[in-house]
Structure formats: C-alpha cells, structure tokens
Design a protein around this motif. Structure first.
Motif, PDB file in Angstrom:
ATOM      1  N   THR A   1     -14.637  10.486   5.138  1.00  0.00           N
ATOM      2  CA  THR A   1     -14.955   9.140   4.659  1.00  0.00           C
ATOM      3  C   THR A   1     -13.758   8.520   3.960  1.00  0.00           C
ATOM      4  N   GLN A   2     -13.065   9.300   3.125  1.00  0.00           N
ATOM      5  CA  GLN A   2     -11.882   8.790   2.432  1.00  0.00           C
ATOM      6  C   GLN A   2     -10.743   8.537   3.415  1.00  0.00           C
ATOM      7  N   GLN A   3     -10.622   9.384   4.427  1.00  0.00           N
ATOM      8  CA  GLN A   3      -9.597   9.150   5.436  1.00  0.00           C
ATOM      9  C   GLN A   3      -9.825   7.815   6.141  1.00  0.00           C
ATOM     10  N   ALA A   4     -11.085   7.540   6.496  1.00  0.00           N
ATOM     11  CA  ALA A   4     -11.395   6.277   7.169  1.00  0.00           C
ATOM     12  C   ALA A   4     -11.087   5.086   6.273  1.00  0.00           C
ATOM     13  N   MET A   5     -11.308   5.227   4.961  1.00  0.00           N
ATOM     14  CA  MET A   5     -11.022   4.154   4.021  1.00  0.00           C
ATOM     15  C   MET A   5      -9.522   3.840   3.993  1.00  0.00           C
ATOM     16  N   VAL A   6      -8.689   4.893   4.017  1.00  0.00           N
ATOM     17  CA  VAL A   6      -7.236   4.692   4.002  1.00  0.00           C
ATOM     18  C   VAL A   6      -6.792   4.000   5.284  1.00  0.00           C
ATOM     19  N   VAL A   7      -7.328   4.441   6.423  1.00  0.00           N
ATOM     20  CA  VAL A   7      -6.927   3.846   7.700  1.00  0.00           C
ATOM     21  C   VAL A   7      -7.270   2.364   7.740  1.00  0.00           C
ATOM     22  N   ARG A   8      -8.437   1.999   7.209  1.00  0.00           N
ATOM     23  CA  ARG A   8      -8.794   0.569   7.171  1.00  0.00           C
ATOM     24  C   ARG A   8      -7.810  -0.215   6.312  1.00  0.00           C
TER      25      ARG A   8
ATOM     26  N   GLN B   1      -1.325  -0.899  -4.098  1.00  0.00           N
ATOM     27  CA  GLN B   1      -2.575  -0.275  -3.663  1.00  0.00           C
ATOM     28  C   GLN B   1      -2.319   1.217  -3.506  1.00  0.00           C
ATOM     29  N   ASP B   2      -2.871   2.014  -4.423  1.00  0.00           N
ATOM     30  CA  ASP B   2      -2.697   3.459  -4.381  1.00  0.00           C
ATOM     31  C   ASP B   2      -3.834   4.071  -3.568  1.00  0.00           C
ATOM     32  N   CYS B   3      -3.483   4.840  -2.523  1.00  0.00           N
ATOM     33  CA  CYS B   3      -4.486   5.413  -1.626  1.00  0.00           C
ATOM     34  C   CYS B   3      -4.594   6.916  -1.824  1.00  0.00           C
ATOM     35  N   GLN B   4      -5.738   7.446  -1.398  1.00  0.00           N
ATOM     36  CA  GLN B   4      -5.870   8.887  -1.324  1.00  0.00           C
ATOM     37  C   GLN B   4      -4.941   9.422  -0.236  1.00  0.00           C
ATOM     38  N   GLY B   5      -4.592  10.703  -0.324  1.00  0.00           N
ATOM     39  CA  GLY B   5      -3.816  11.323   0.732  1.00  0.00           C
ATOM     40  C   GLY B   5      -4.594  11.330   2.033  1.00  0.00           C
ATOM     41  N   LEU B   6      -3.931  10.993   3.140  1.00  0.00           N
ATOM     42  CA  LEU B   6      -4.652  10.905   4.398  1.00  0.00           C
ATOM     43  C   LEU B   6      -5.114  12.269   4.886  1.00  0.00           C
ATOM     44  N   ASP B   7      -4.536  13.346   4.344  1.00  0.00           N
ATOM     45  CA  ASP B   7      -5.011  14.677   4.706  1.00  0.00           C
ATOM     46  C   ASP B   7      -6.047  15.189   3.716  1.00  0.00           C
ATOM     47  N   THR B   8      -6.697  14.251   3.010  1.00  0.00           N
ATOM     48  CA  THR B   8      -7.789  14.624   2.120  1.00  0.00           C
ATOM     49  C   THR B   8      -8.898  15.287   2.928  1.00  0.00           C
ATOM     50  N   PRO B   9      -9.650  16.220   2.340  1.00  0.00           N
ATOM     51  CA  PRO B   9     -10.696  16.899   3.119  1.00  0.00           C
ATOM     52  C   PRO B   9     -11.894  16.031   3.461  1.00  0.00           C
ATOM     53  N   SER B  10     -11.987  14.816   2.918  1.00  0.00           N
ATOM     54  CA  SER B  10     -13.147  13.973   3.161  1.00  0.00           C
ATOM     55  C   SER B  10     -12.866  12.996   4.296  1.00  0.00           C
TER      56      SER B  10
ATOM     57  N   THR C   1       0.837  -1.198   0.000  1.00  0.00           N
ATOM     58  CA  THR C   1       0.000   0.000   0.000  1.00  0.00           C
ATOM     59  C   THR C   1       0.869   1.245   0.000  1.00  0.00           C
ATOM     60  N   VAL C   2       0.583   2.130  -0.942  1.00  0.00           N
ATOM     61  CA  VAL C   2       1.317   3.390  -1.066  1.00  0.00           C
ATOM     62  C   VAL C   2       0.522   4.459  -0.332  1.00  0.00           C
ATOM     63  N   VAL C   3       1.114   5.015   0.739  1.00  0.00           N
ATOM     64  CA  VAL C   3       0.434   6.004   1.561  1.00  0.00           C
ATOM     65  C   VAL C   3       1.258   7.274   1.615  1.00  0.00           C
ATOM     66  N   GLY C   4       0.636   8.305   2.113  1.00  0.00           N
ATOM     67  CA  GLY C   4       1.298   9.602   2.246  1.00  0.00           C
ATOM     68  C   GLY C   4       0.280  10.710   2.208  1.00  0.00           C
ATOM     69  N   THR C   5       0.762  11.932   2.242  1.00  0.00           N
ATOM     70  CA  THR C   5      -0.127  13.076   2.210  1.00  0.00           C
ATOM     71  C   THR C   5      -0.481  13.424   0.767  1.00  0.00           C
ATOM     72  N   VAL C   6      -1.411  14.356   0.619  1.00  0.00           N
ATOM     73  CA  VAL C   6      -1.851  14.781  -0.708  1.00  0.00           C
ATOM     74  C   VAL C   6      -0.691  15.395  -1.478  1.00  0.00           C
ATOM     75  N   LYS C   7      -0.569  15.036  -2.782  1.00  0.00           N
ATOM     76  CA  LYS C   7       0.420  15.575  -3.719  1.00  0.00           C
ATOM     77  C   LYS C   7       1.852  15.239  -3.328  1.00  0.00           C
TER      78      LYS C   7
ATOM     79  N   HIS D   1      -0.314   7.879  13.758  1.00  0.00           N
ATOM     80  CA  HIS D   1      -1.437   6.954  13.685  1.00  0.00           C
ATOM     81  C   HIS D   1      -0.954   5.550  13.325  1.00  0.00           C
ATOM     82  N   ILE D   2       0.010   5.448  12.449  1.00  0.00           N
ATOM     83  CA  ILE D   2       0.550   4.127  12.080  1.00  0.00           C
ATOM     84  C   ILE D   2       1.206   3.473  13.286  1.00  0.00           C
ATOM     85  N   ARG D   3       1.910   4.256  14.098  1.00  0.00           N
ATOM     86  CA  ARG D   3       2.513   3.694  15.313  1.00  0.00           C
ATOM     87  C   ARG D   3       1.438   3.233  16.295  1.00  0.00           C
ATOM     88  N   GLU D   4       0.356   4.026  16.428  1.00  0.00           N
ATOM     89  CA  GLU D   4      -0.719   3.632  17.343  1.00  0.00           C
ATOM     90  C   GLU D   4      -1.371   2.328  16.924  1.00  0.00           C
TER      91      GLU D   4
END
Length: 724
Positions: free
Chosen positions: A247-254, A236-245, A59-65, A282-285
């Motif tokens: 719902t999308q943030q919760a999807m990335v965390v799952r 697995q390409d994810c949305q940025g976790l700092d996305t304004p939505s 899974t590829v994660v990170g912030t927007v842009k 959050h990843i450490r938690e």
C-alpha cells in the motif's frame, strides 16, 4: 512566491478557467460524475492560485534508509522528520514554507477505514467473518480479530511470508487494531484533523513514524520557515519504495507522477542496490527520467580520505550511466550539513546532532570542504529550479495536471457515449420489462386465492386427522386415559344416607350432585389444560407449515428476484388468542339429560334389585352406588369426548383456517398493490429518462467537442509538446 519568479501566464488562467467551465458542464450533463468533477475543480482552483496553493512539489525518493528524511531536515535547517535506526518514515509527509513551525495530520474517513478492515478480515478469516463482518469501532470485535491473528501467526507462521512477501491483510489488520486507540480522539472531531503548534510539535514525529497510525492517515504536512528554499517549491518526503507494505509502495508511485522534480537519494554506504535499479526502471517506464536529480548521501566516517570519497562518487556516477541515467549527481553529507545549519533557537526536543560526530567530521577538512562545495551547488540548483525555471516547471506541471483532468473527463464522456449511441436500447428494454412485470404480478395475484385455499385445505385435513388421533389414543399421551383415571378415583362421602327400602332413590340425587361438584369439575379442568397444551404445539406446527407453503406463492407477486417486499414485517404473523376459544369438555347438560328422573329411577331399581336379589352381599350401598356412577360416567365419557372432538374439528379448526385464508389474501392484496405501484413508478421514471436521454446525448456530444478544443489549448500551454 519570490518577486523574481515568473508568474503563471494569462494562458494558464484562461485554460484553467475554460477547463473549469467544461467540468461544470460535465457535472450538469452527467450528475453521476459530480463527485469526481468536484475533486478536479479543487485541483484547478489550486493551479489558478499559486500564491495560496499551487507550488512545485520536489519529491524526495529512494530506498529505505538512504537518508531521505535527513536531506529534508538539512534543507529545512532543523530536524522536522524523525531520523533513527530502522524505518522511521511510514507515511508521505509534505514540508511547506510558513512563518512559524507547525504540523497537521488528516485521517481517512472512518467508514472507509472500517470497510478496509472488514475486507481484510474477510480475506484472512472467511469462515468466521463472512456473514457478520467485524466492525473496527467495536472493541469486542477488535479483541476477537486480535485473538484470531494470534492463532493465525501461531498455527501457520510460514503463511505470513507466502511467495516472498509479507501477508498484507495480516499486517493491515494488526496495524488498524494497534492504532485505533490513538486515533479515536481525532475521529471525535468532525474535521478528522489534528494540528500541532511549536509547543506540541514533539507529538508530531511519532505519528508519521508509527506504522499503526500511518494506516489511518490521509495527509501529513509540516509548516516551517524555509529560508534557503524558493517560495514556489515544497518538499515531499516519501517512504522507501522497497518498504514491505504494498500500500505504501503504491502511494509513492502515485506521488512520482505528480512531481516535476524528483530528488533520488542514494546512500554511499552501499551505493546503488537492486532496489535502486528497480525504482529507476519504474521511473523510466513512467516517462519521468528527465525529472531526476541524484543526491549521493555521503557518510563521512565511512570514507576516511578524499580519494575514497571520490572513488565512491565515481562508482555511483558510472553505475548510473550504465543504466542510462545521465542526470546531475550531487554528493554531500546531509547529516553534516544539518548539524552545521541547525538553528538552536528553533530546536525542539530530540532535534540535536551528537557534537562528537560534528567534531570528528570537522577533523577531516578535505572531506567537509568537498561536501560544502557540493552542498552549495545543490542549493544553487534548487534556487535555479525555484526561480529561473520555476515558471516553465510550473506551467509544464500545470499542463500535465490539466491534461490528466481532461483525460479523466474524456474517459467519463466516452463511457457514457458507448452506452447511449444509436438510441437507448437499455431504456427500451427496461420499459418492456416493467410492463411485462406488471402483467406478471396481476396474473399471479389472480391465481393466488385459489392456490392459498388449496394449501390451507390440505393442512386442515392433516390436523383434523391429528385431532382424531389424539382424542383416540388410549395411552397417557392422549386425553382419554387422563380423564378415565380421574373418574376411577371418584368416591362418595362416608356420610352418604344409607339404603332405604321405602325410598331407594333418596340418596341417588345427592350422590350424583356430589359427582358433578367434584369429579366433573376436575374432568373439565384436566381436559381444558390438556387441550390447550396440545393446541399450542399444533398451532406452532400449523404456522410453520403455512409459512413454508405460502411464502413461495407470495413470492410470485414479489420483486423480480423472487423475494416479496415485506418492509421488515413478519410475512405470516400468527393468529393471536385462538387458544382462548377452544371448546370445553362438559358433563353438565348431557349428564342431566342422561341421568334425569327416569334414568335415576331405572338406576335406583337396578341397585334395589341387586340389593334384594343378593341380600347376603357384603358390598355397602355407598360402594354399590359409587361403582355404578363410575361405570356410567366411563360410558358417558366416550360420547362426551366424541362431541368435544367434533367441536374442535368443525367448530374451531375450520374457522381457524378460514381466518388464516382471510389474512393471507389480505397480505397478498397489499403486496400486489405495493408491487404494482412500484411498477408504475418505475415506468414513470423510465419515461422521464427517455425524455432526457436525447438532451444528455446532445450535451455529451458538445462536451466531447469542447474537450477536443481544450486538448489543443493545453498542448499550446505546454509549449507545443504533448502533455502527459
């Protein structure tokens, strides 16, 4: 799977098979859990079939842009995912190995999306959407909600960013409305899916880049040759976790918890940002820090010298160490390697990198050489993960997934056991309640006829008084004034035979027949029309009064919540055809008795006496006769109206209420029979539930024992470490 990748051990197959058997037993013992167990069985099937389904998700994660989609495209060697200014990834997208380029999207069930739409509309517009929530599939409802959103945005723009976050119901409603026309054609297919081939692949990127469409998506996948990626791995390409939505943030965390490998992408333009620190925390938690691999996505033109690039790399490494992250860090330009590795033969529209940029990068060999070296090291690490470590990673991942399934199943068992220990008080209480309910219904039904009769008697008295009042009114609203006016307008014909001294009664019979042929018929029509009109008003009032007074009584034999089960039938239907049975006003028989031969003879002599006694009186015989007939008819009208009044009250109103009572008692008997039958069925069901309770409790106890054994097997599968 690559030939040199270690296959899943026999222990995994045996443990997965044992877990599947356990879940099937759980579904048999607790049928209410079948939907959940079916989903878990699908997960286990994928784990037991790694060549077909089970792969290690990277899974590829990170912030927007930060360059997440660019990194995935670089690994694939072609632009599969959209790259542009602004947020281009609005939905999580899997990239899987395949022989040919293709893609597929799947939509959420329309009923589920429609429910979310109604909930959001109810939260944002509770006053207008509370009782009749709008349907997403209704074009008129969508236009109405769109207009309400426009008013909301205009009237209270500051409410959109209350508490520092964008108004989620507003954004959700806006996206669902804007995206509906696009996805409507896909919903027409029962599969709710759309596939893209190489020829129409250009239509796929706009779907995952469109926020309105992403509100409907359940899954997005790309299939293409991935020669540099081990077969066991998928991206697995994810949305940025700092996305304004949110719902999308919760999807990335799952998704984080489902991936044994996390590629954390950092942009070299700004280094670590506050959003990166929050994501790392959050990843450490979640206990997932040991799964991280860091990629510093370098912008070669932002760092014109090797020293500037190394300074940024050292800075990022130092900042990561300061927050306790000592995982590997790879630094290269994903866009540069995409431009170098892109296969022109596999290019689709828009999958090009500006050649001028590539030339500018190549002009700085000290930077590109450094980027190539790190890129090769990064690909080598992916190869190691997908080959040497693939079996361990896969087994650890499989153990985590099996433990997750087991924890969910154990939770269901514990919840069942908590409600079924020490006998079954709920069943006993329900049986007592059912017996008490049946007795209550029978007692209420026995009291109903007397209560209904009392109510109807009171209403009948009220409208008997109303009939008296209406008949006795002297004004135009009553019946008497109208009939009196008709009598006063009666006139005998001009050619009536004149006065005859020898036979003064000769014209009298003719005059009286004329009265009955003209005015008496008019009186009958006027009275009938007035009475029917007035009765229609009374009938509506009586129906409303009977309904209001009797529905509470019928509720006594209704369901425990006090509402009778009428199955959509009108509770008290009106009695039809009663307006046609109203008594008629008539002068005929009473007038014939009143103005019989003797009466007409007396009248004739009175008229003769008036004529003889006043020989100089100028009034003609016709006028005298007309006046006398009018006077006699007015006197007779009082008696006839009194007769009609009594007929309406006693010969009509009383049978009318008797019919009401018969209908109400029949409805009460029907409701009583239905409710008692419901109680009997409920008691039978409770008896059956009590019989199977012991069997379920025994089965649940055995399943809990099996779950404890499975826990130990899964722990052994994970190399002795406690599975997450």
């Amino acid at each position: 799977m690559n030939d040199h990748a270690a296959p899943p051990s026999v222990s995994l197959q045996e443990t997965a098979a044992a877990t599947a058997d356990f879940l099937r037993g759980l579904a048999l013992a607790l049928p209410d859990a079948r939907r959940q167990t079916d989903r878990w069985l699908t997960t286990i099937h994928h784990l037991r079939d790694p060549a077909g389904h089970a792969r290690v998700p990277v899974t590829v994660v990170g912030t927007v842009k930060s360059g997440k989609s660019t990194l995935v495209n670089a690994i694939a060697g072609q632009v599969l995912l959209p790259m542009a200014a602004g947020i281009t990834t609005t939905f999580m997208t899997a990239v899987r190995p395949a022989a040919e380029l293709g893609a597929r999207i799947a939509l959420q069930p329309l009923e589920q999306v429609d429910f979310v739409f109604q909930q959001a509309a109810g939260l944002l517009f509770p006053d207008t959407c509370g009782e009749n929530p709008p349907r997403l599939t209704d074009a008129k409802a969508r236009r109405t909600v769109a207009a309400q959103l426009q008013e909301f945005r205009t009237a209270a723009p500051t409410a959109l960013t209350a508490q520092g976050t964008f108004h989620e119901p507003y954004r959700l409603l806006q996206n669902l409305i804007q995206g509906y026309d696009t996805v409507a054609a896909i919903y027409a297919d029962d599969t709710r899916e759309r596939s893209y081939t190489t020829d129409d692949f250009n239509d796929f990127p706009p779907c995952i880049a469109s926020e309105p469409i992403s509100a409907y998506l359940a899954r997005a996948e790309v299939f293409c040759p991935l020669p540099d990626l081990p077969e066991l791995l998928t991206l697995q390409d994810c949305q940025g976790l700092d996305t304004p939505s949110p719902t999308q943030q919760a999807m990335v965390v799952r998704q984080l918890a489902l991936s044994p490998v996390l590629l954390f992408v950092i942009s070299s333009r700004m280094g670590l940002r506050q959003a990166d620190y929050r994501l790392l925390e959050h990843i450490r938690e979640l206990g997932l820090a040991d799964r991280l691999q860091f990629v510093l996505n370098v912008d070669l033109l932002e760092h014109p010298t090797r020293a500037a690039m190394e300074e940024m790399i050292d800075r990022c490494r130092r900042e990561l160490e300061e927050v306790g992250c000592r995982r590997p860090l790879y630094s290269f330009s994903a866009l540069y390697h995409l431009a170098c590795r892109r296969d022109p033969a596999a290019a689709v529209a828009g999958n090009t990198v500006d050649p001028r940029k590539l030339a500018a990068w190549e002009a700085i060999p000290e930077l590109t050489d450094r980027s190539r070296s790190e890129w090769d090291r990064f690909l080598a690490e992916l190869q190691r993960i997908g080959t040497t470590d693939a079996a361990r990673i896969f087994l650890d991942h499989a153990a985590d997934r099996l433990q997750h399934v087991l924890n969910g199943a154990r939770h269901i068992l514990d919840r069942f056991a908590d409600g079924h220990t020490g006998g079954n008080p709920d069943l006993d209480s329900s049986a007592t309640t059912a017996a008490r309910e049946a007795g209550r219904i029978e007692a209420a039904a026995a009291r109903l006829p007397e209560a209904l009769a009392g109510i109807l008697t009171q209403i009948e008295k009220k409208y008997a008084a109303a009939i008296n009042s209406w008949f006795g009114r002297p004004d135009a609203a009553g019946i008497r004034a109208r009939l009196t006016t008709a009598i006063d307008t009666h006139a005998l014909p001009e050619d009536l035979p004149g006065f005859n001294r020898k036979n003064p009664l000769a014209p009298l019979s003719t005059a009286w027949r004329h009265f009955h042929l003209t005015t008496a018929g008019t009186l009958r029509e006027l009275s009938a029309a007035a009475l029917v009109t007035q009765w229609q008003t009374w009938e509506r009032e009586i129906h409303a009064a009977v309904t209001a007074e009797c529905i509470p009584l019928l509720s006594l034999i209704g369901t425990p919540d006090g509402k009778p089960e009428l199955d959509g039938r009108p509770p008290l239907p009106p009695l039809p055809g009663w307006g046609e049975r109203l008594p008629e006003f008539s002068f005929t028989t009473p007038a014939a008795e009143r103005f019989g031969t003797v009466s007409r003879l007396a009248l004739g002599f009175r008229l003769l006496g008036t004529r003889v006694g006043h020989p100089t009186r100028r009034q003609s015989w016709r006028e005298m006769l007309t006046d006398r007939i009018r006077r006699e008819a007015r006197e007779e009208l009082k008696t006839r109206l009194l007769d009609l009044q009594e007929q309406v009250k006693f010969a009509f109103l009383r049978p009318y209420f008797a019919a009401w009572q018969e209908q109400l008692e029949a409805l009460a008997r029907e409701l009583t029979a239905e409710q008692l039958d419901r109680c009997r069925r409920n008691q039978d069901d409770l008896a059956a539930d009590r019989d199977c309770h012991d069997r379920l409790s025994t089965a649940a106890g055995q399943l809990r024992h099996d779950a404890d054994n499975l826990r130990e097997r899964i722990r052994a599968l994970a190399g002795g470490r406690p599975a997450a």
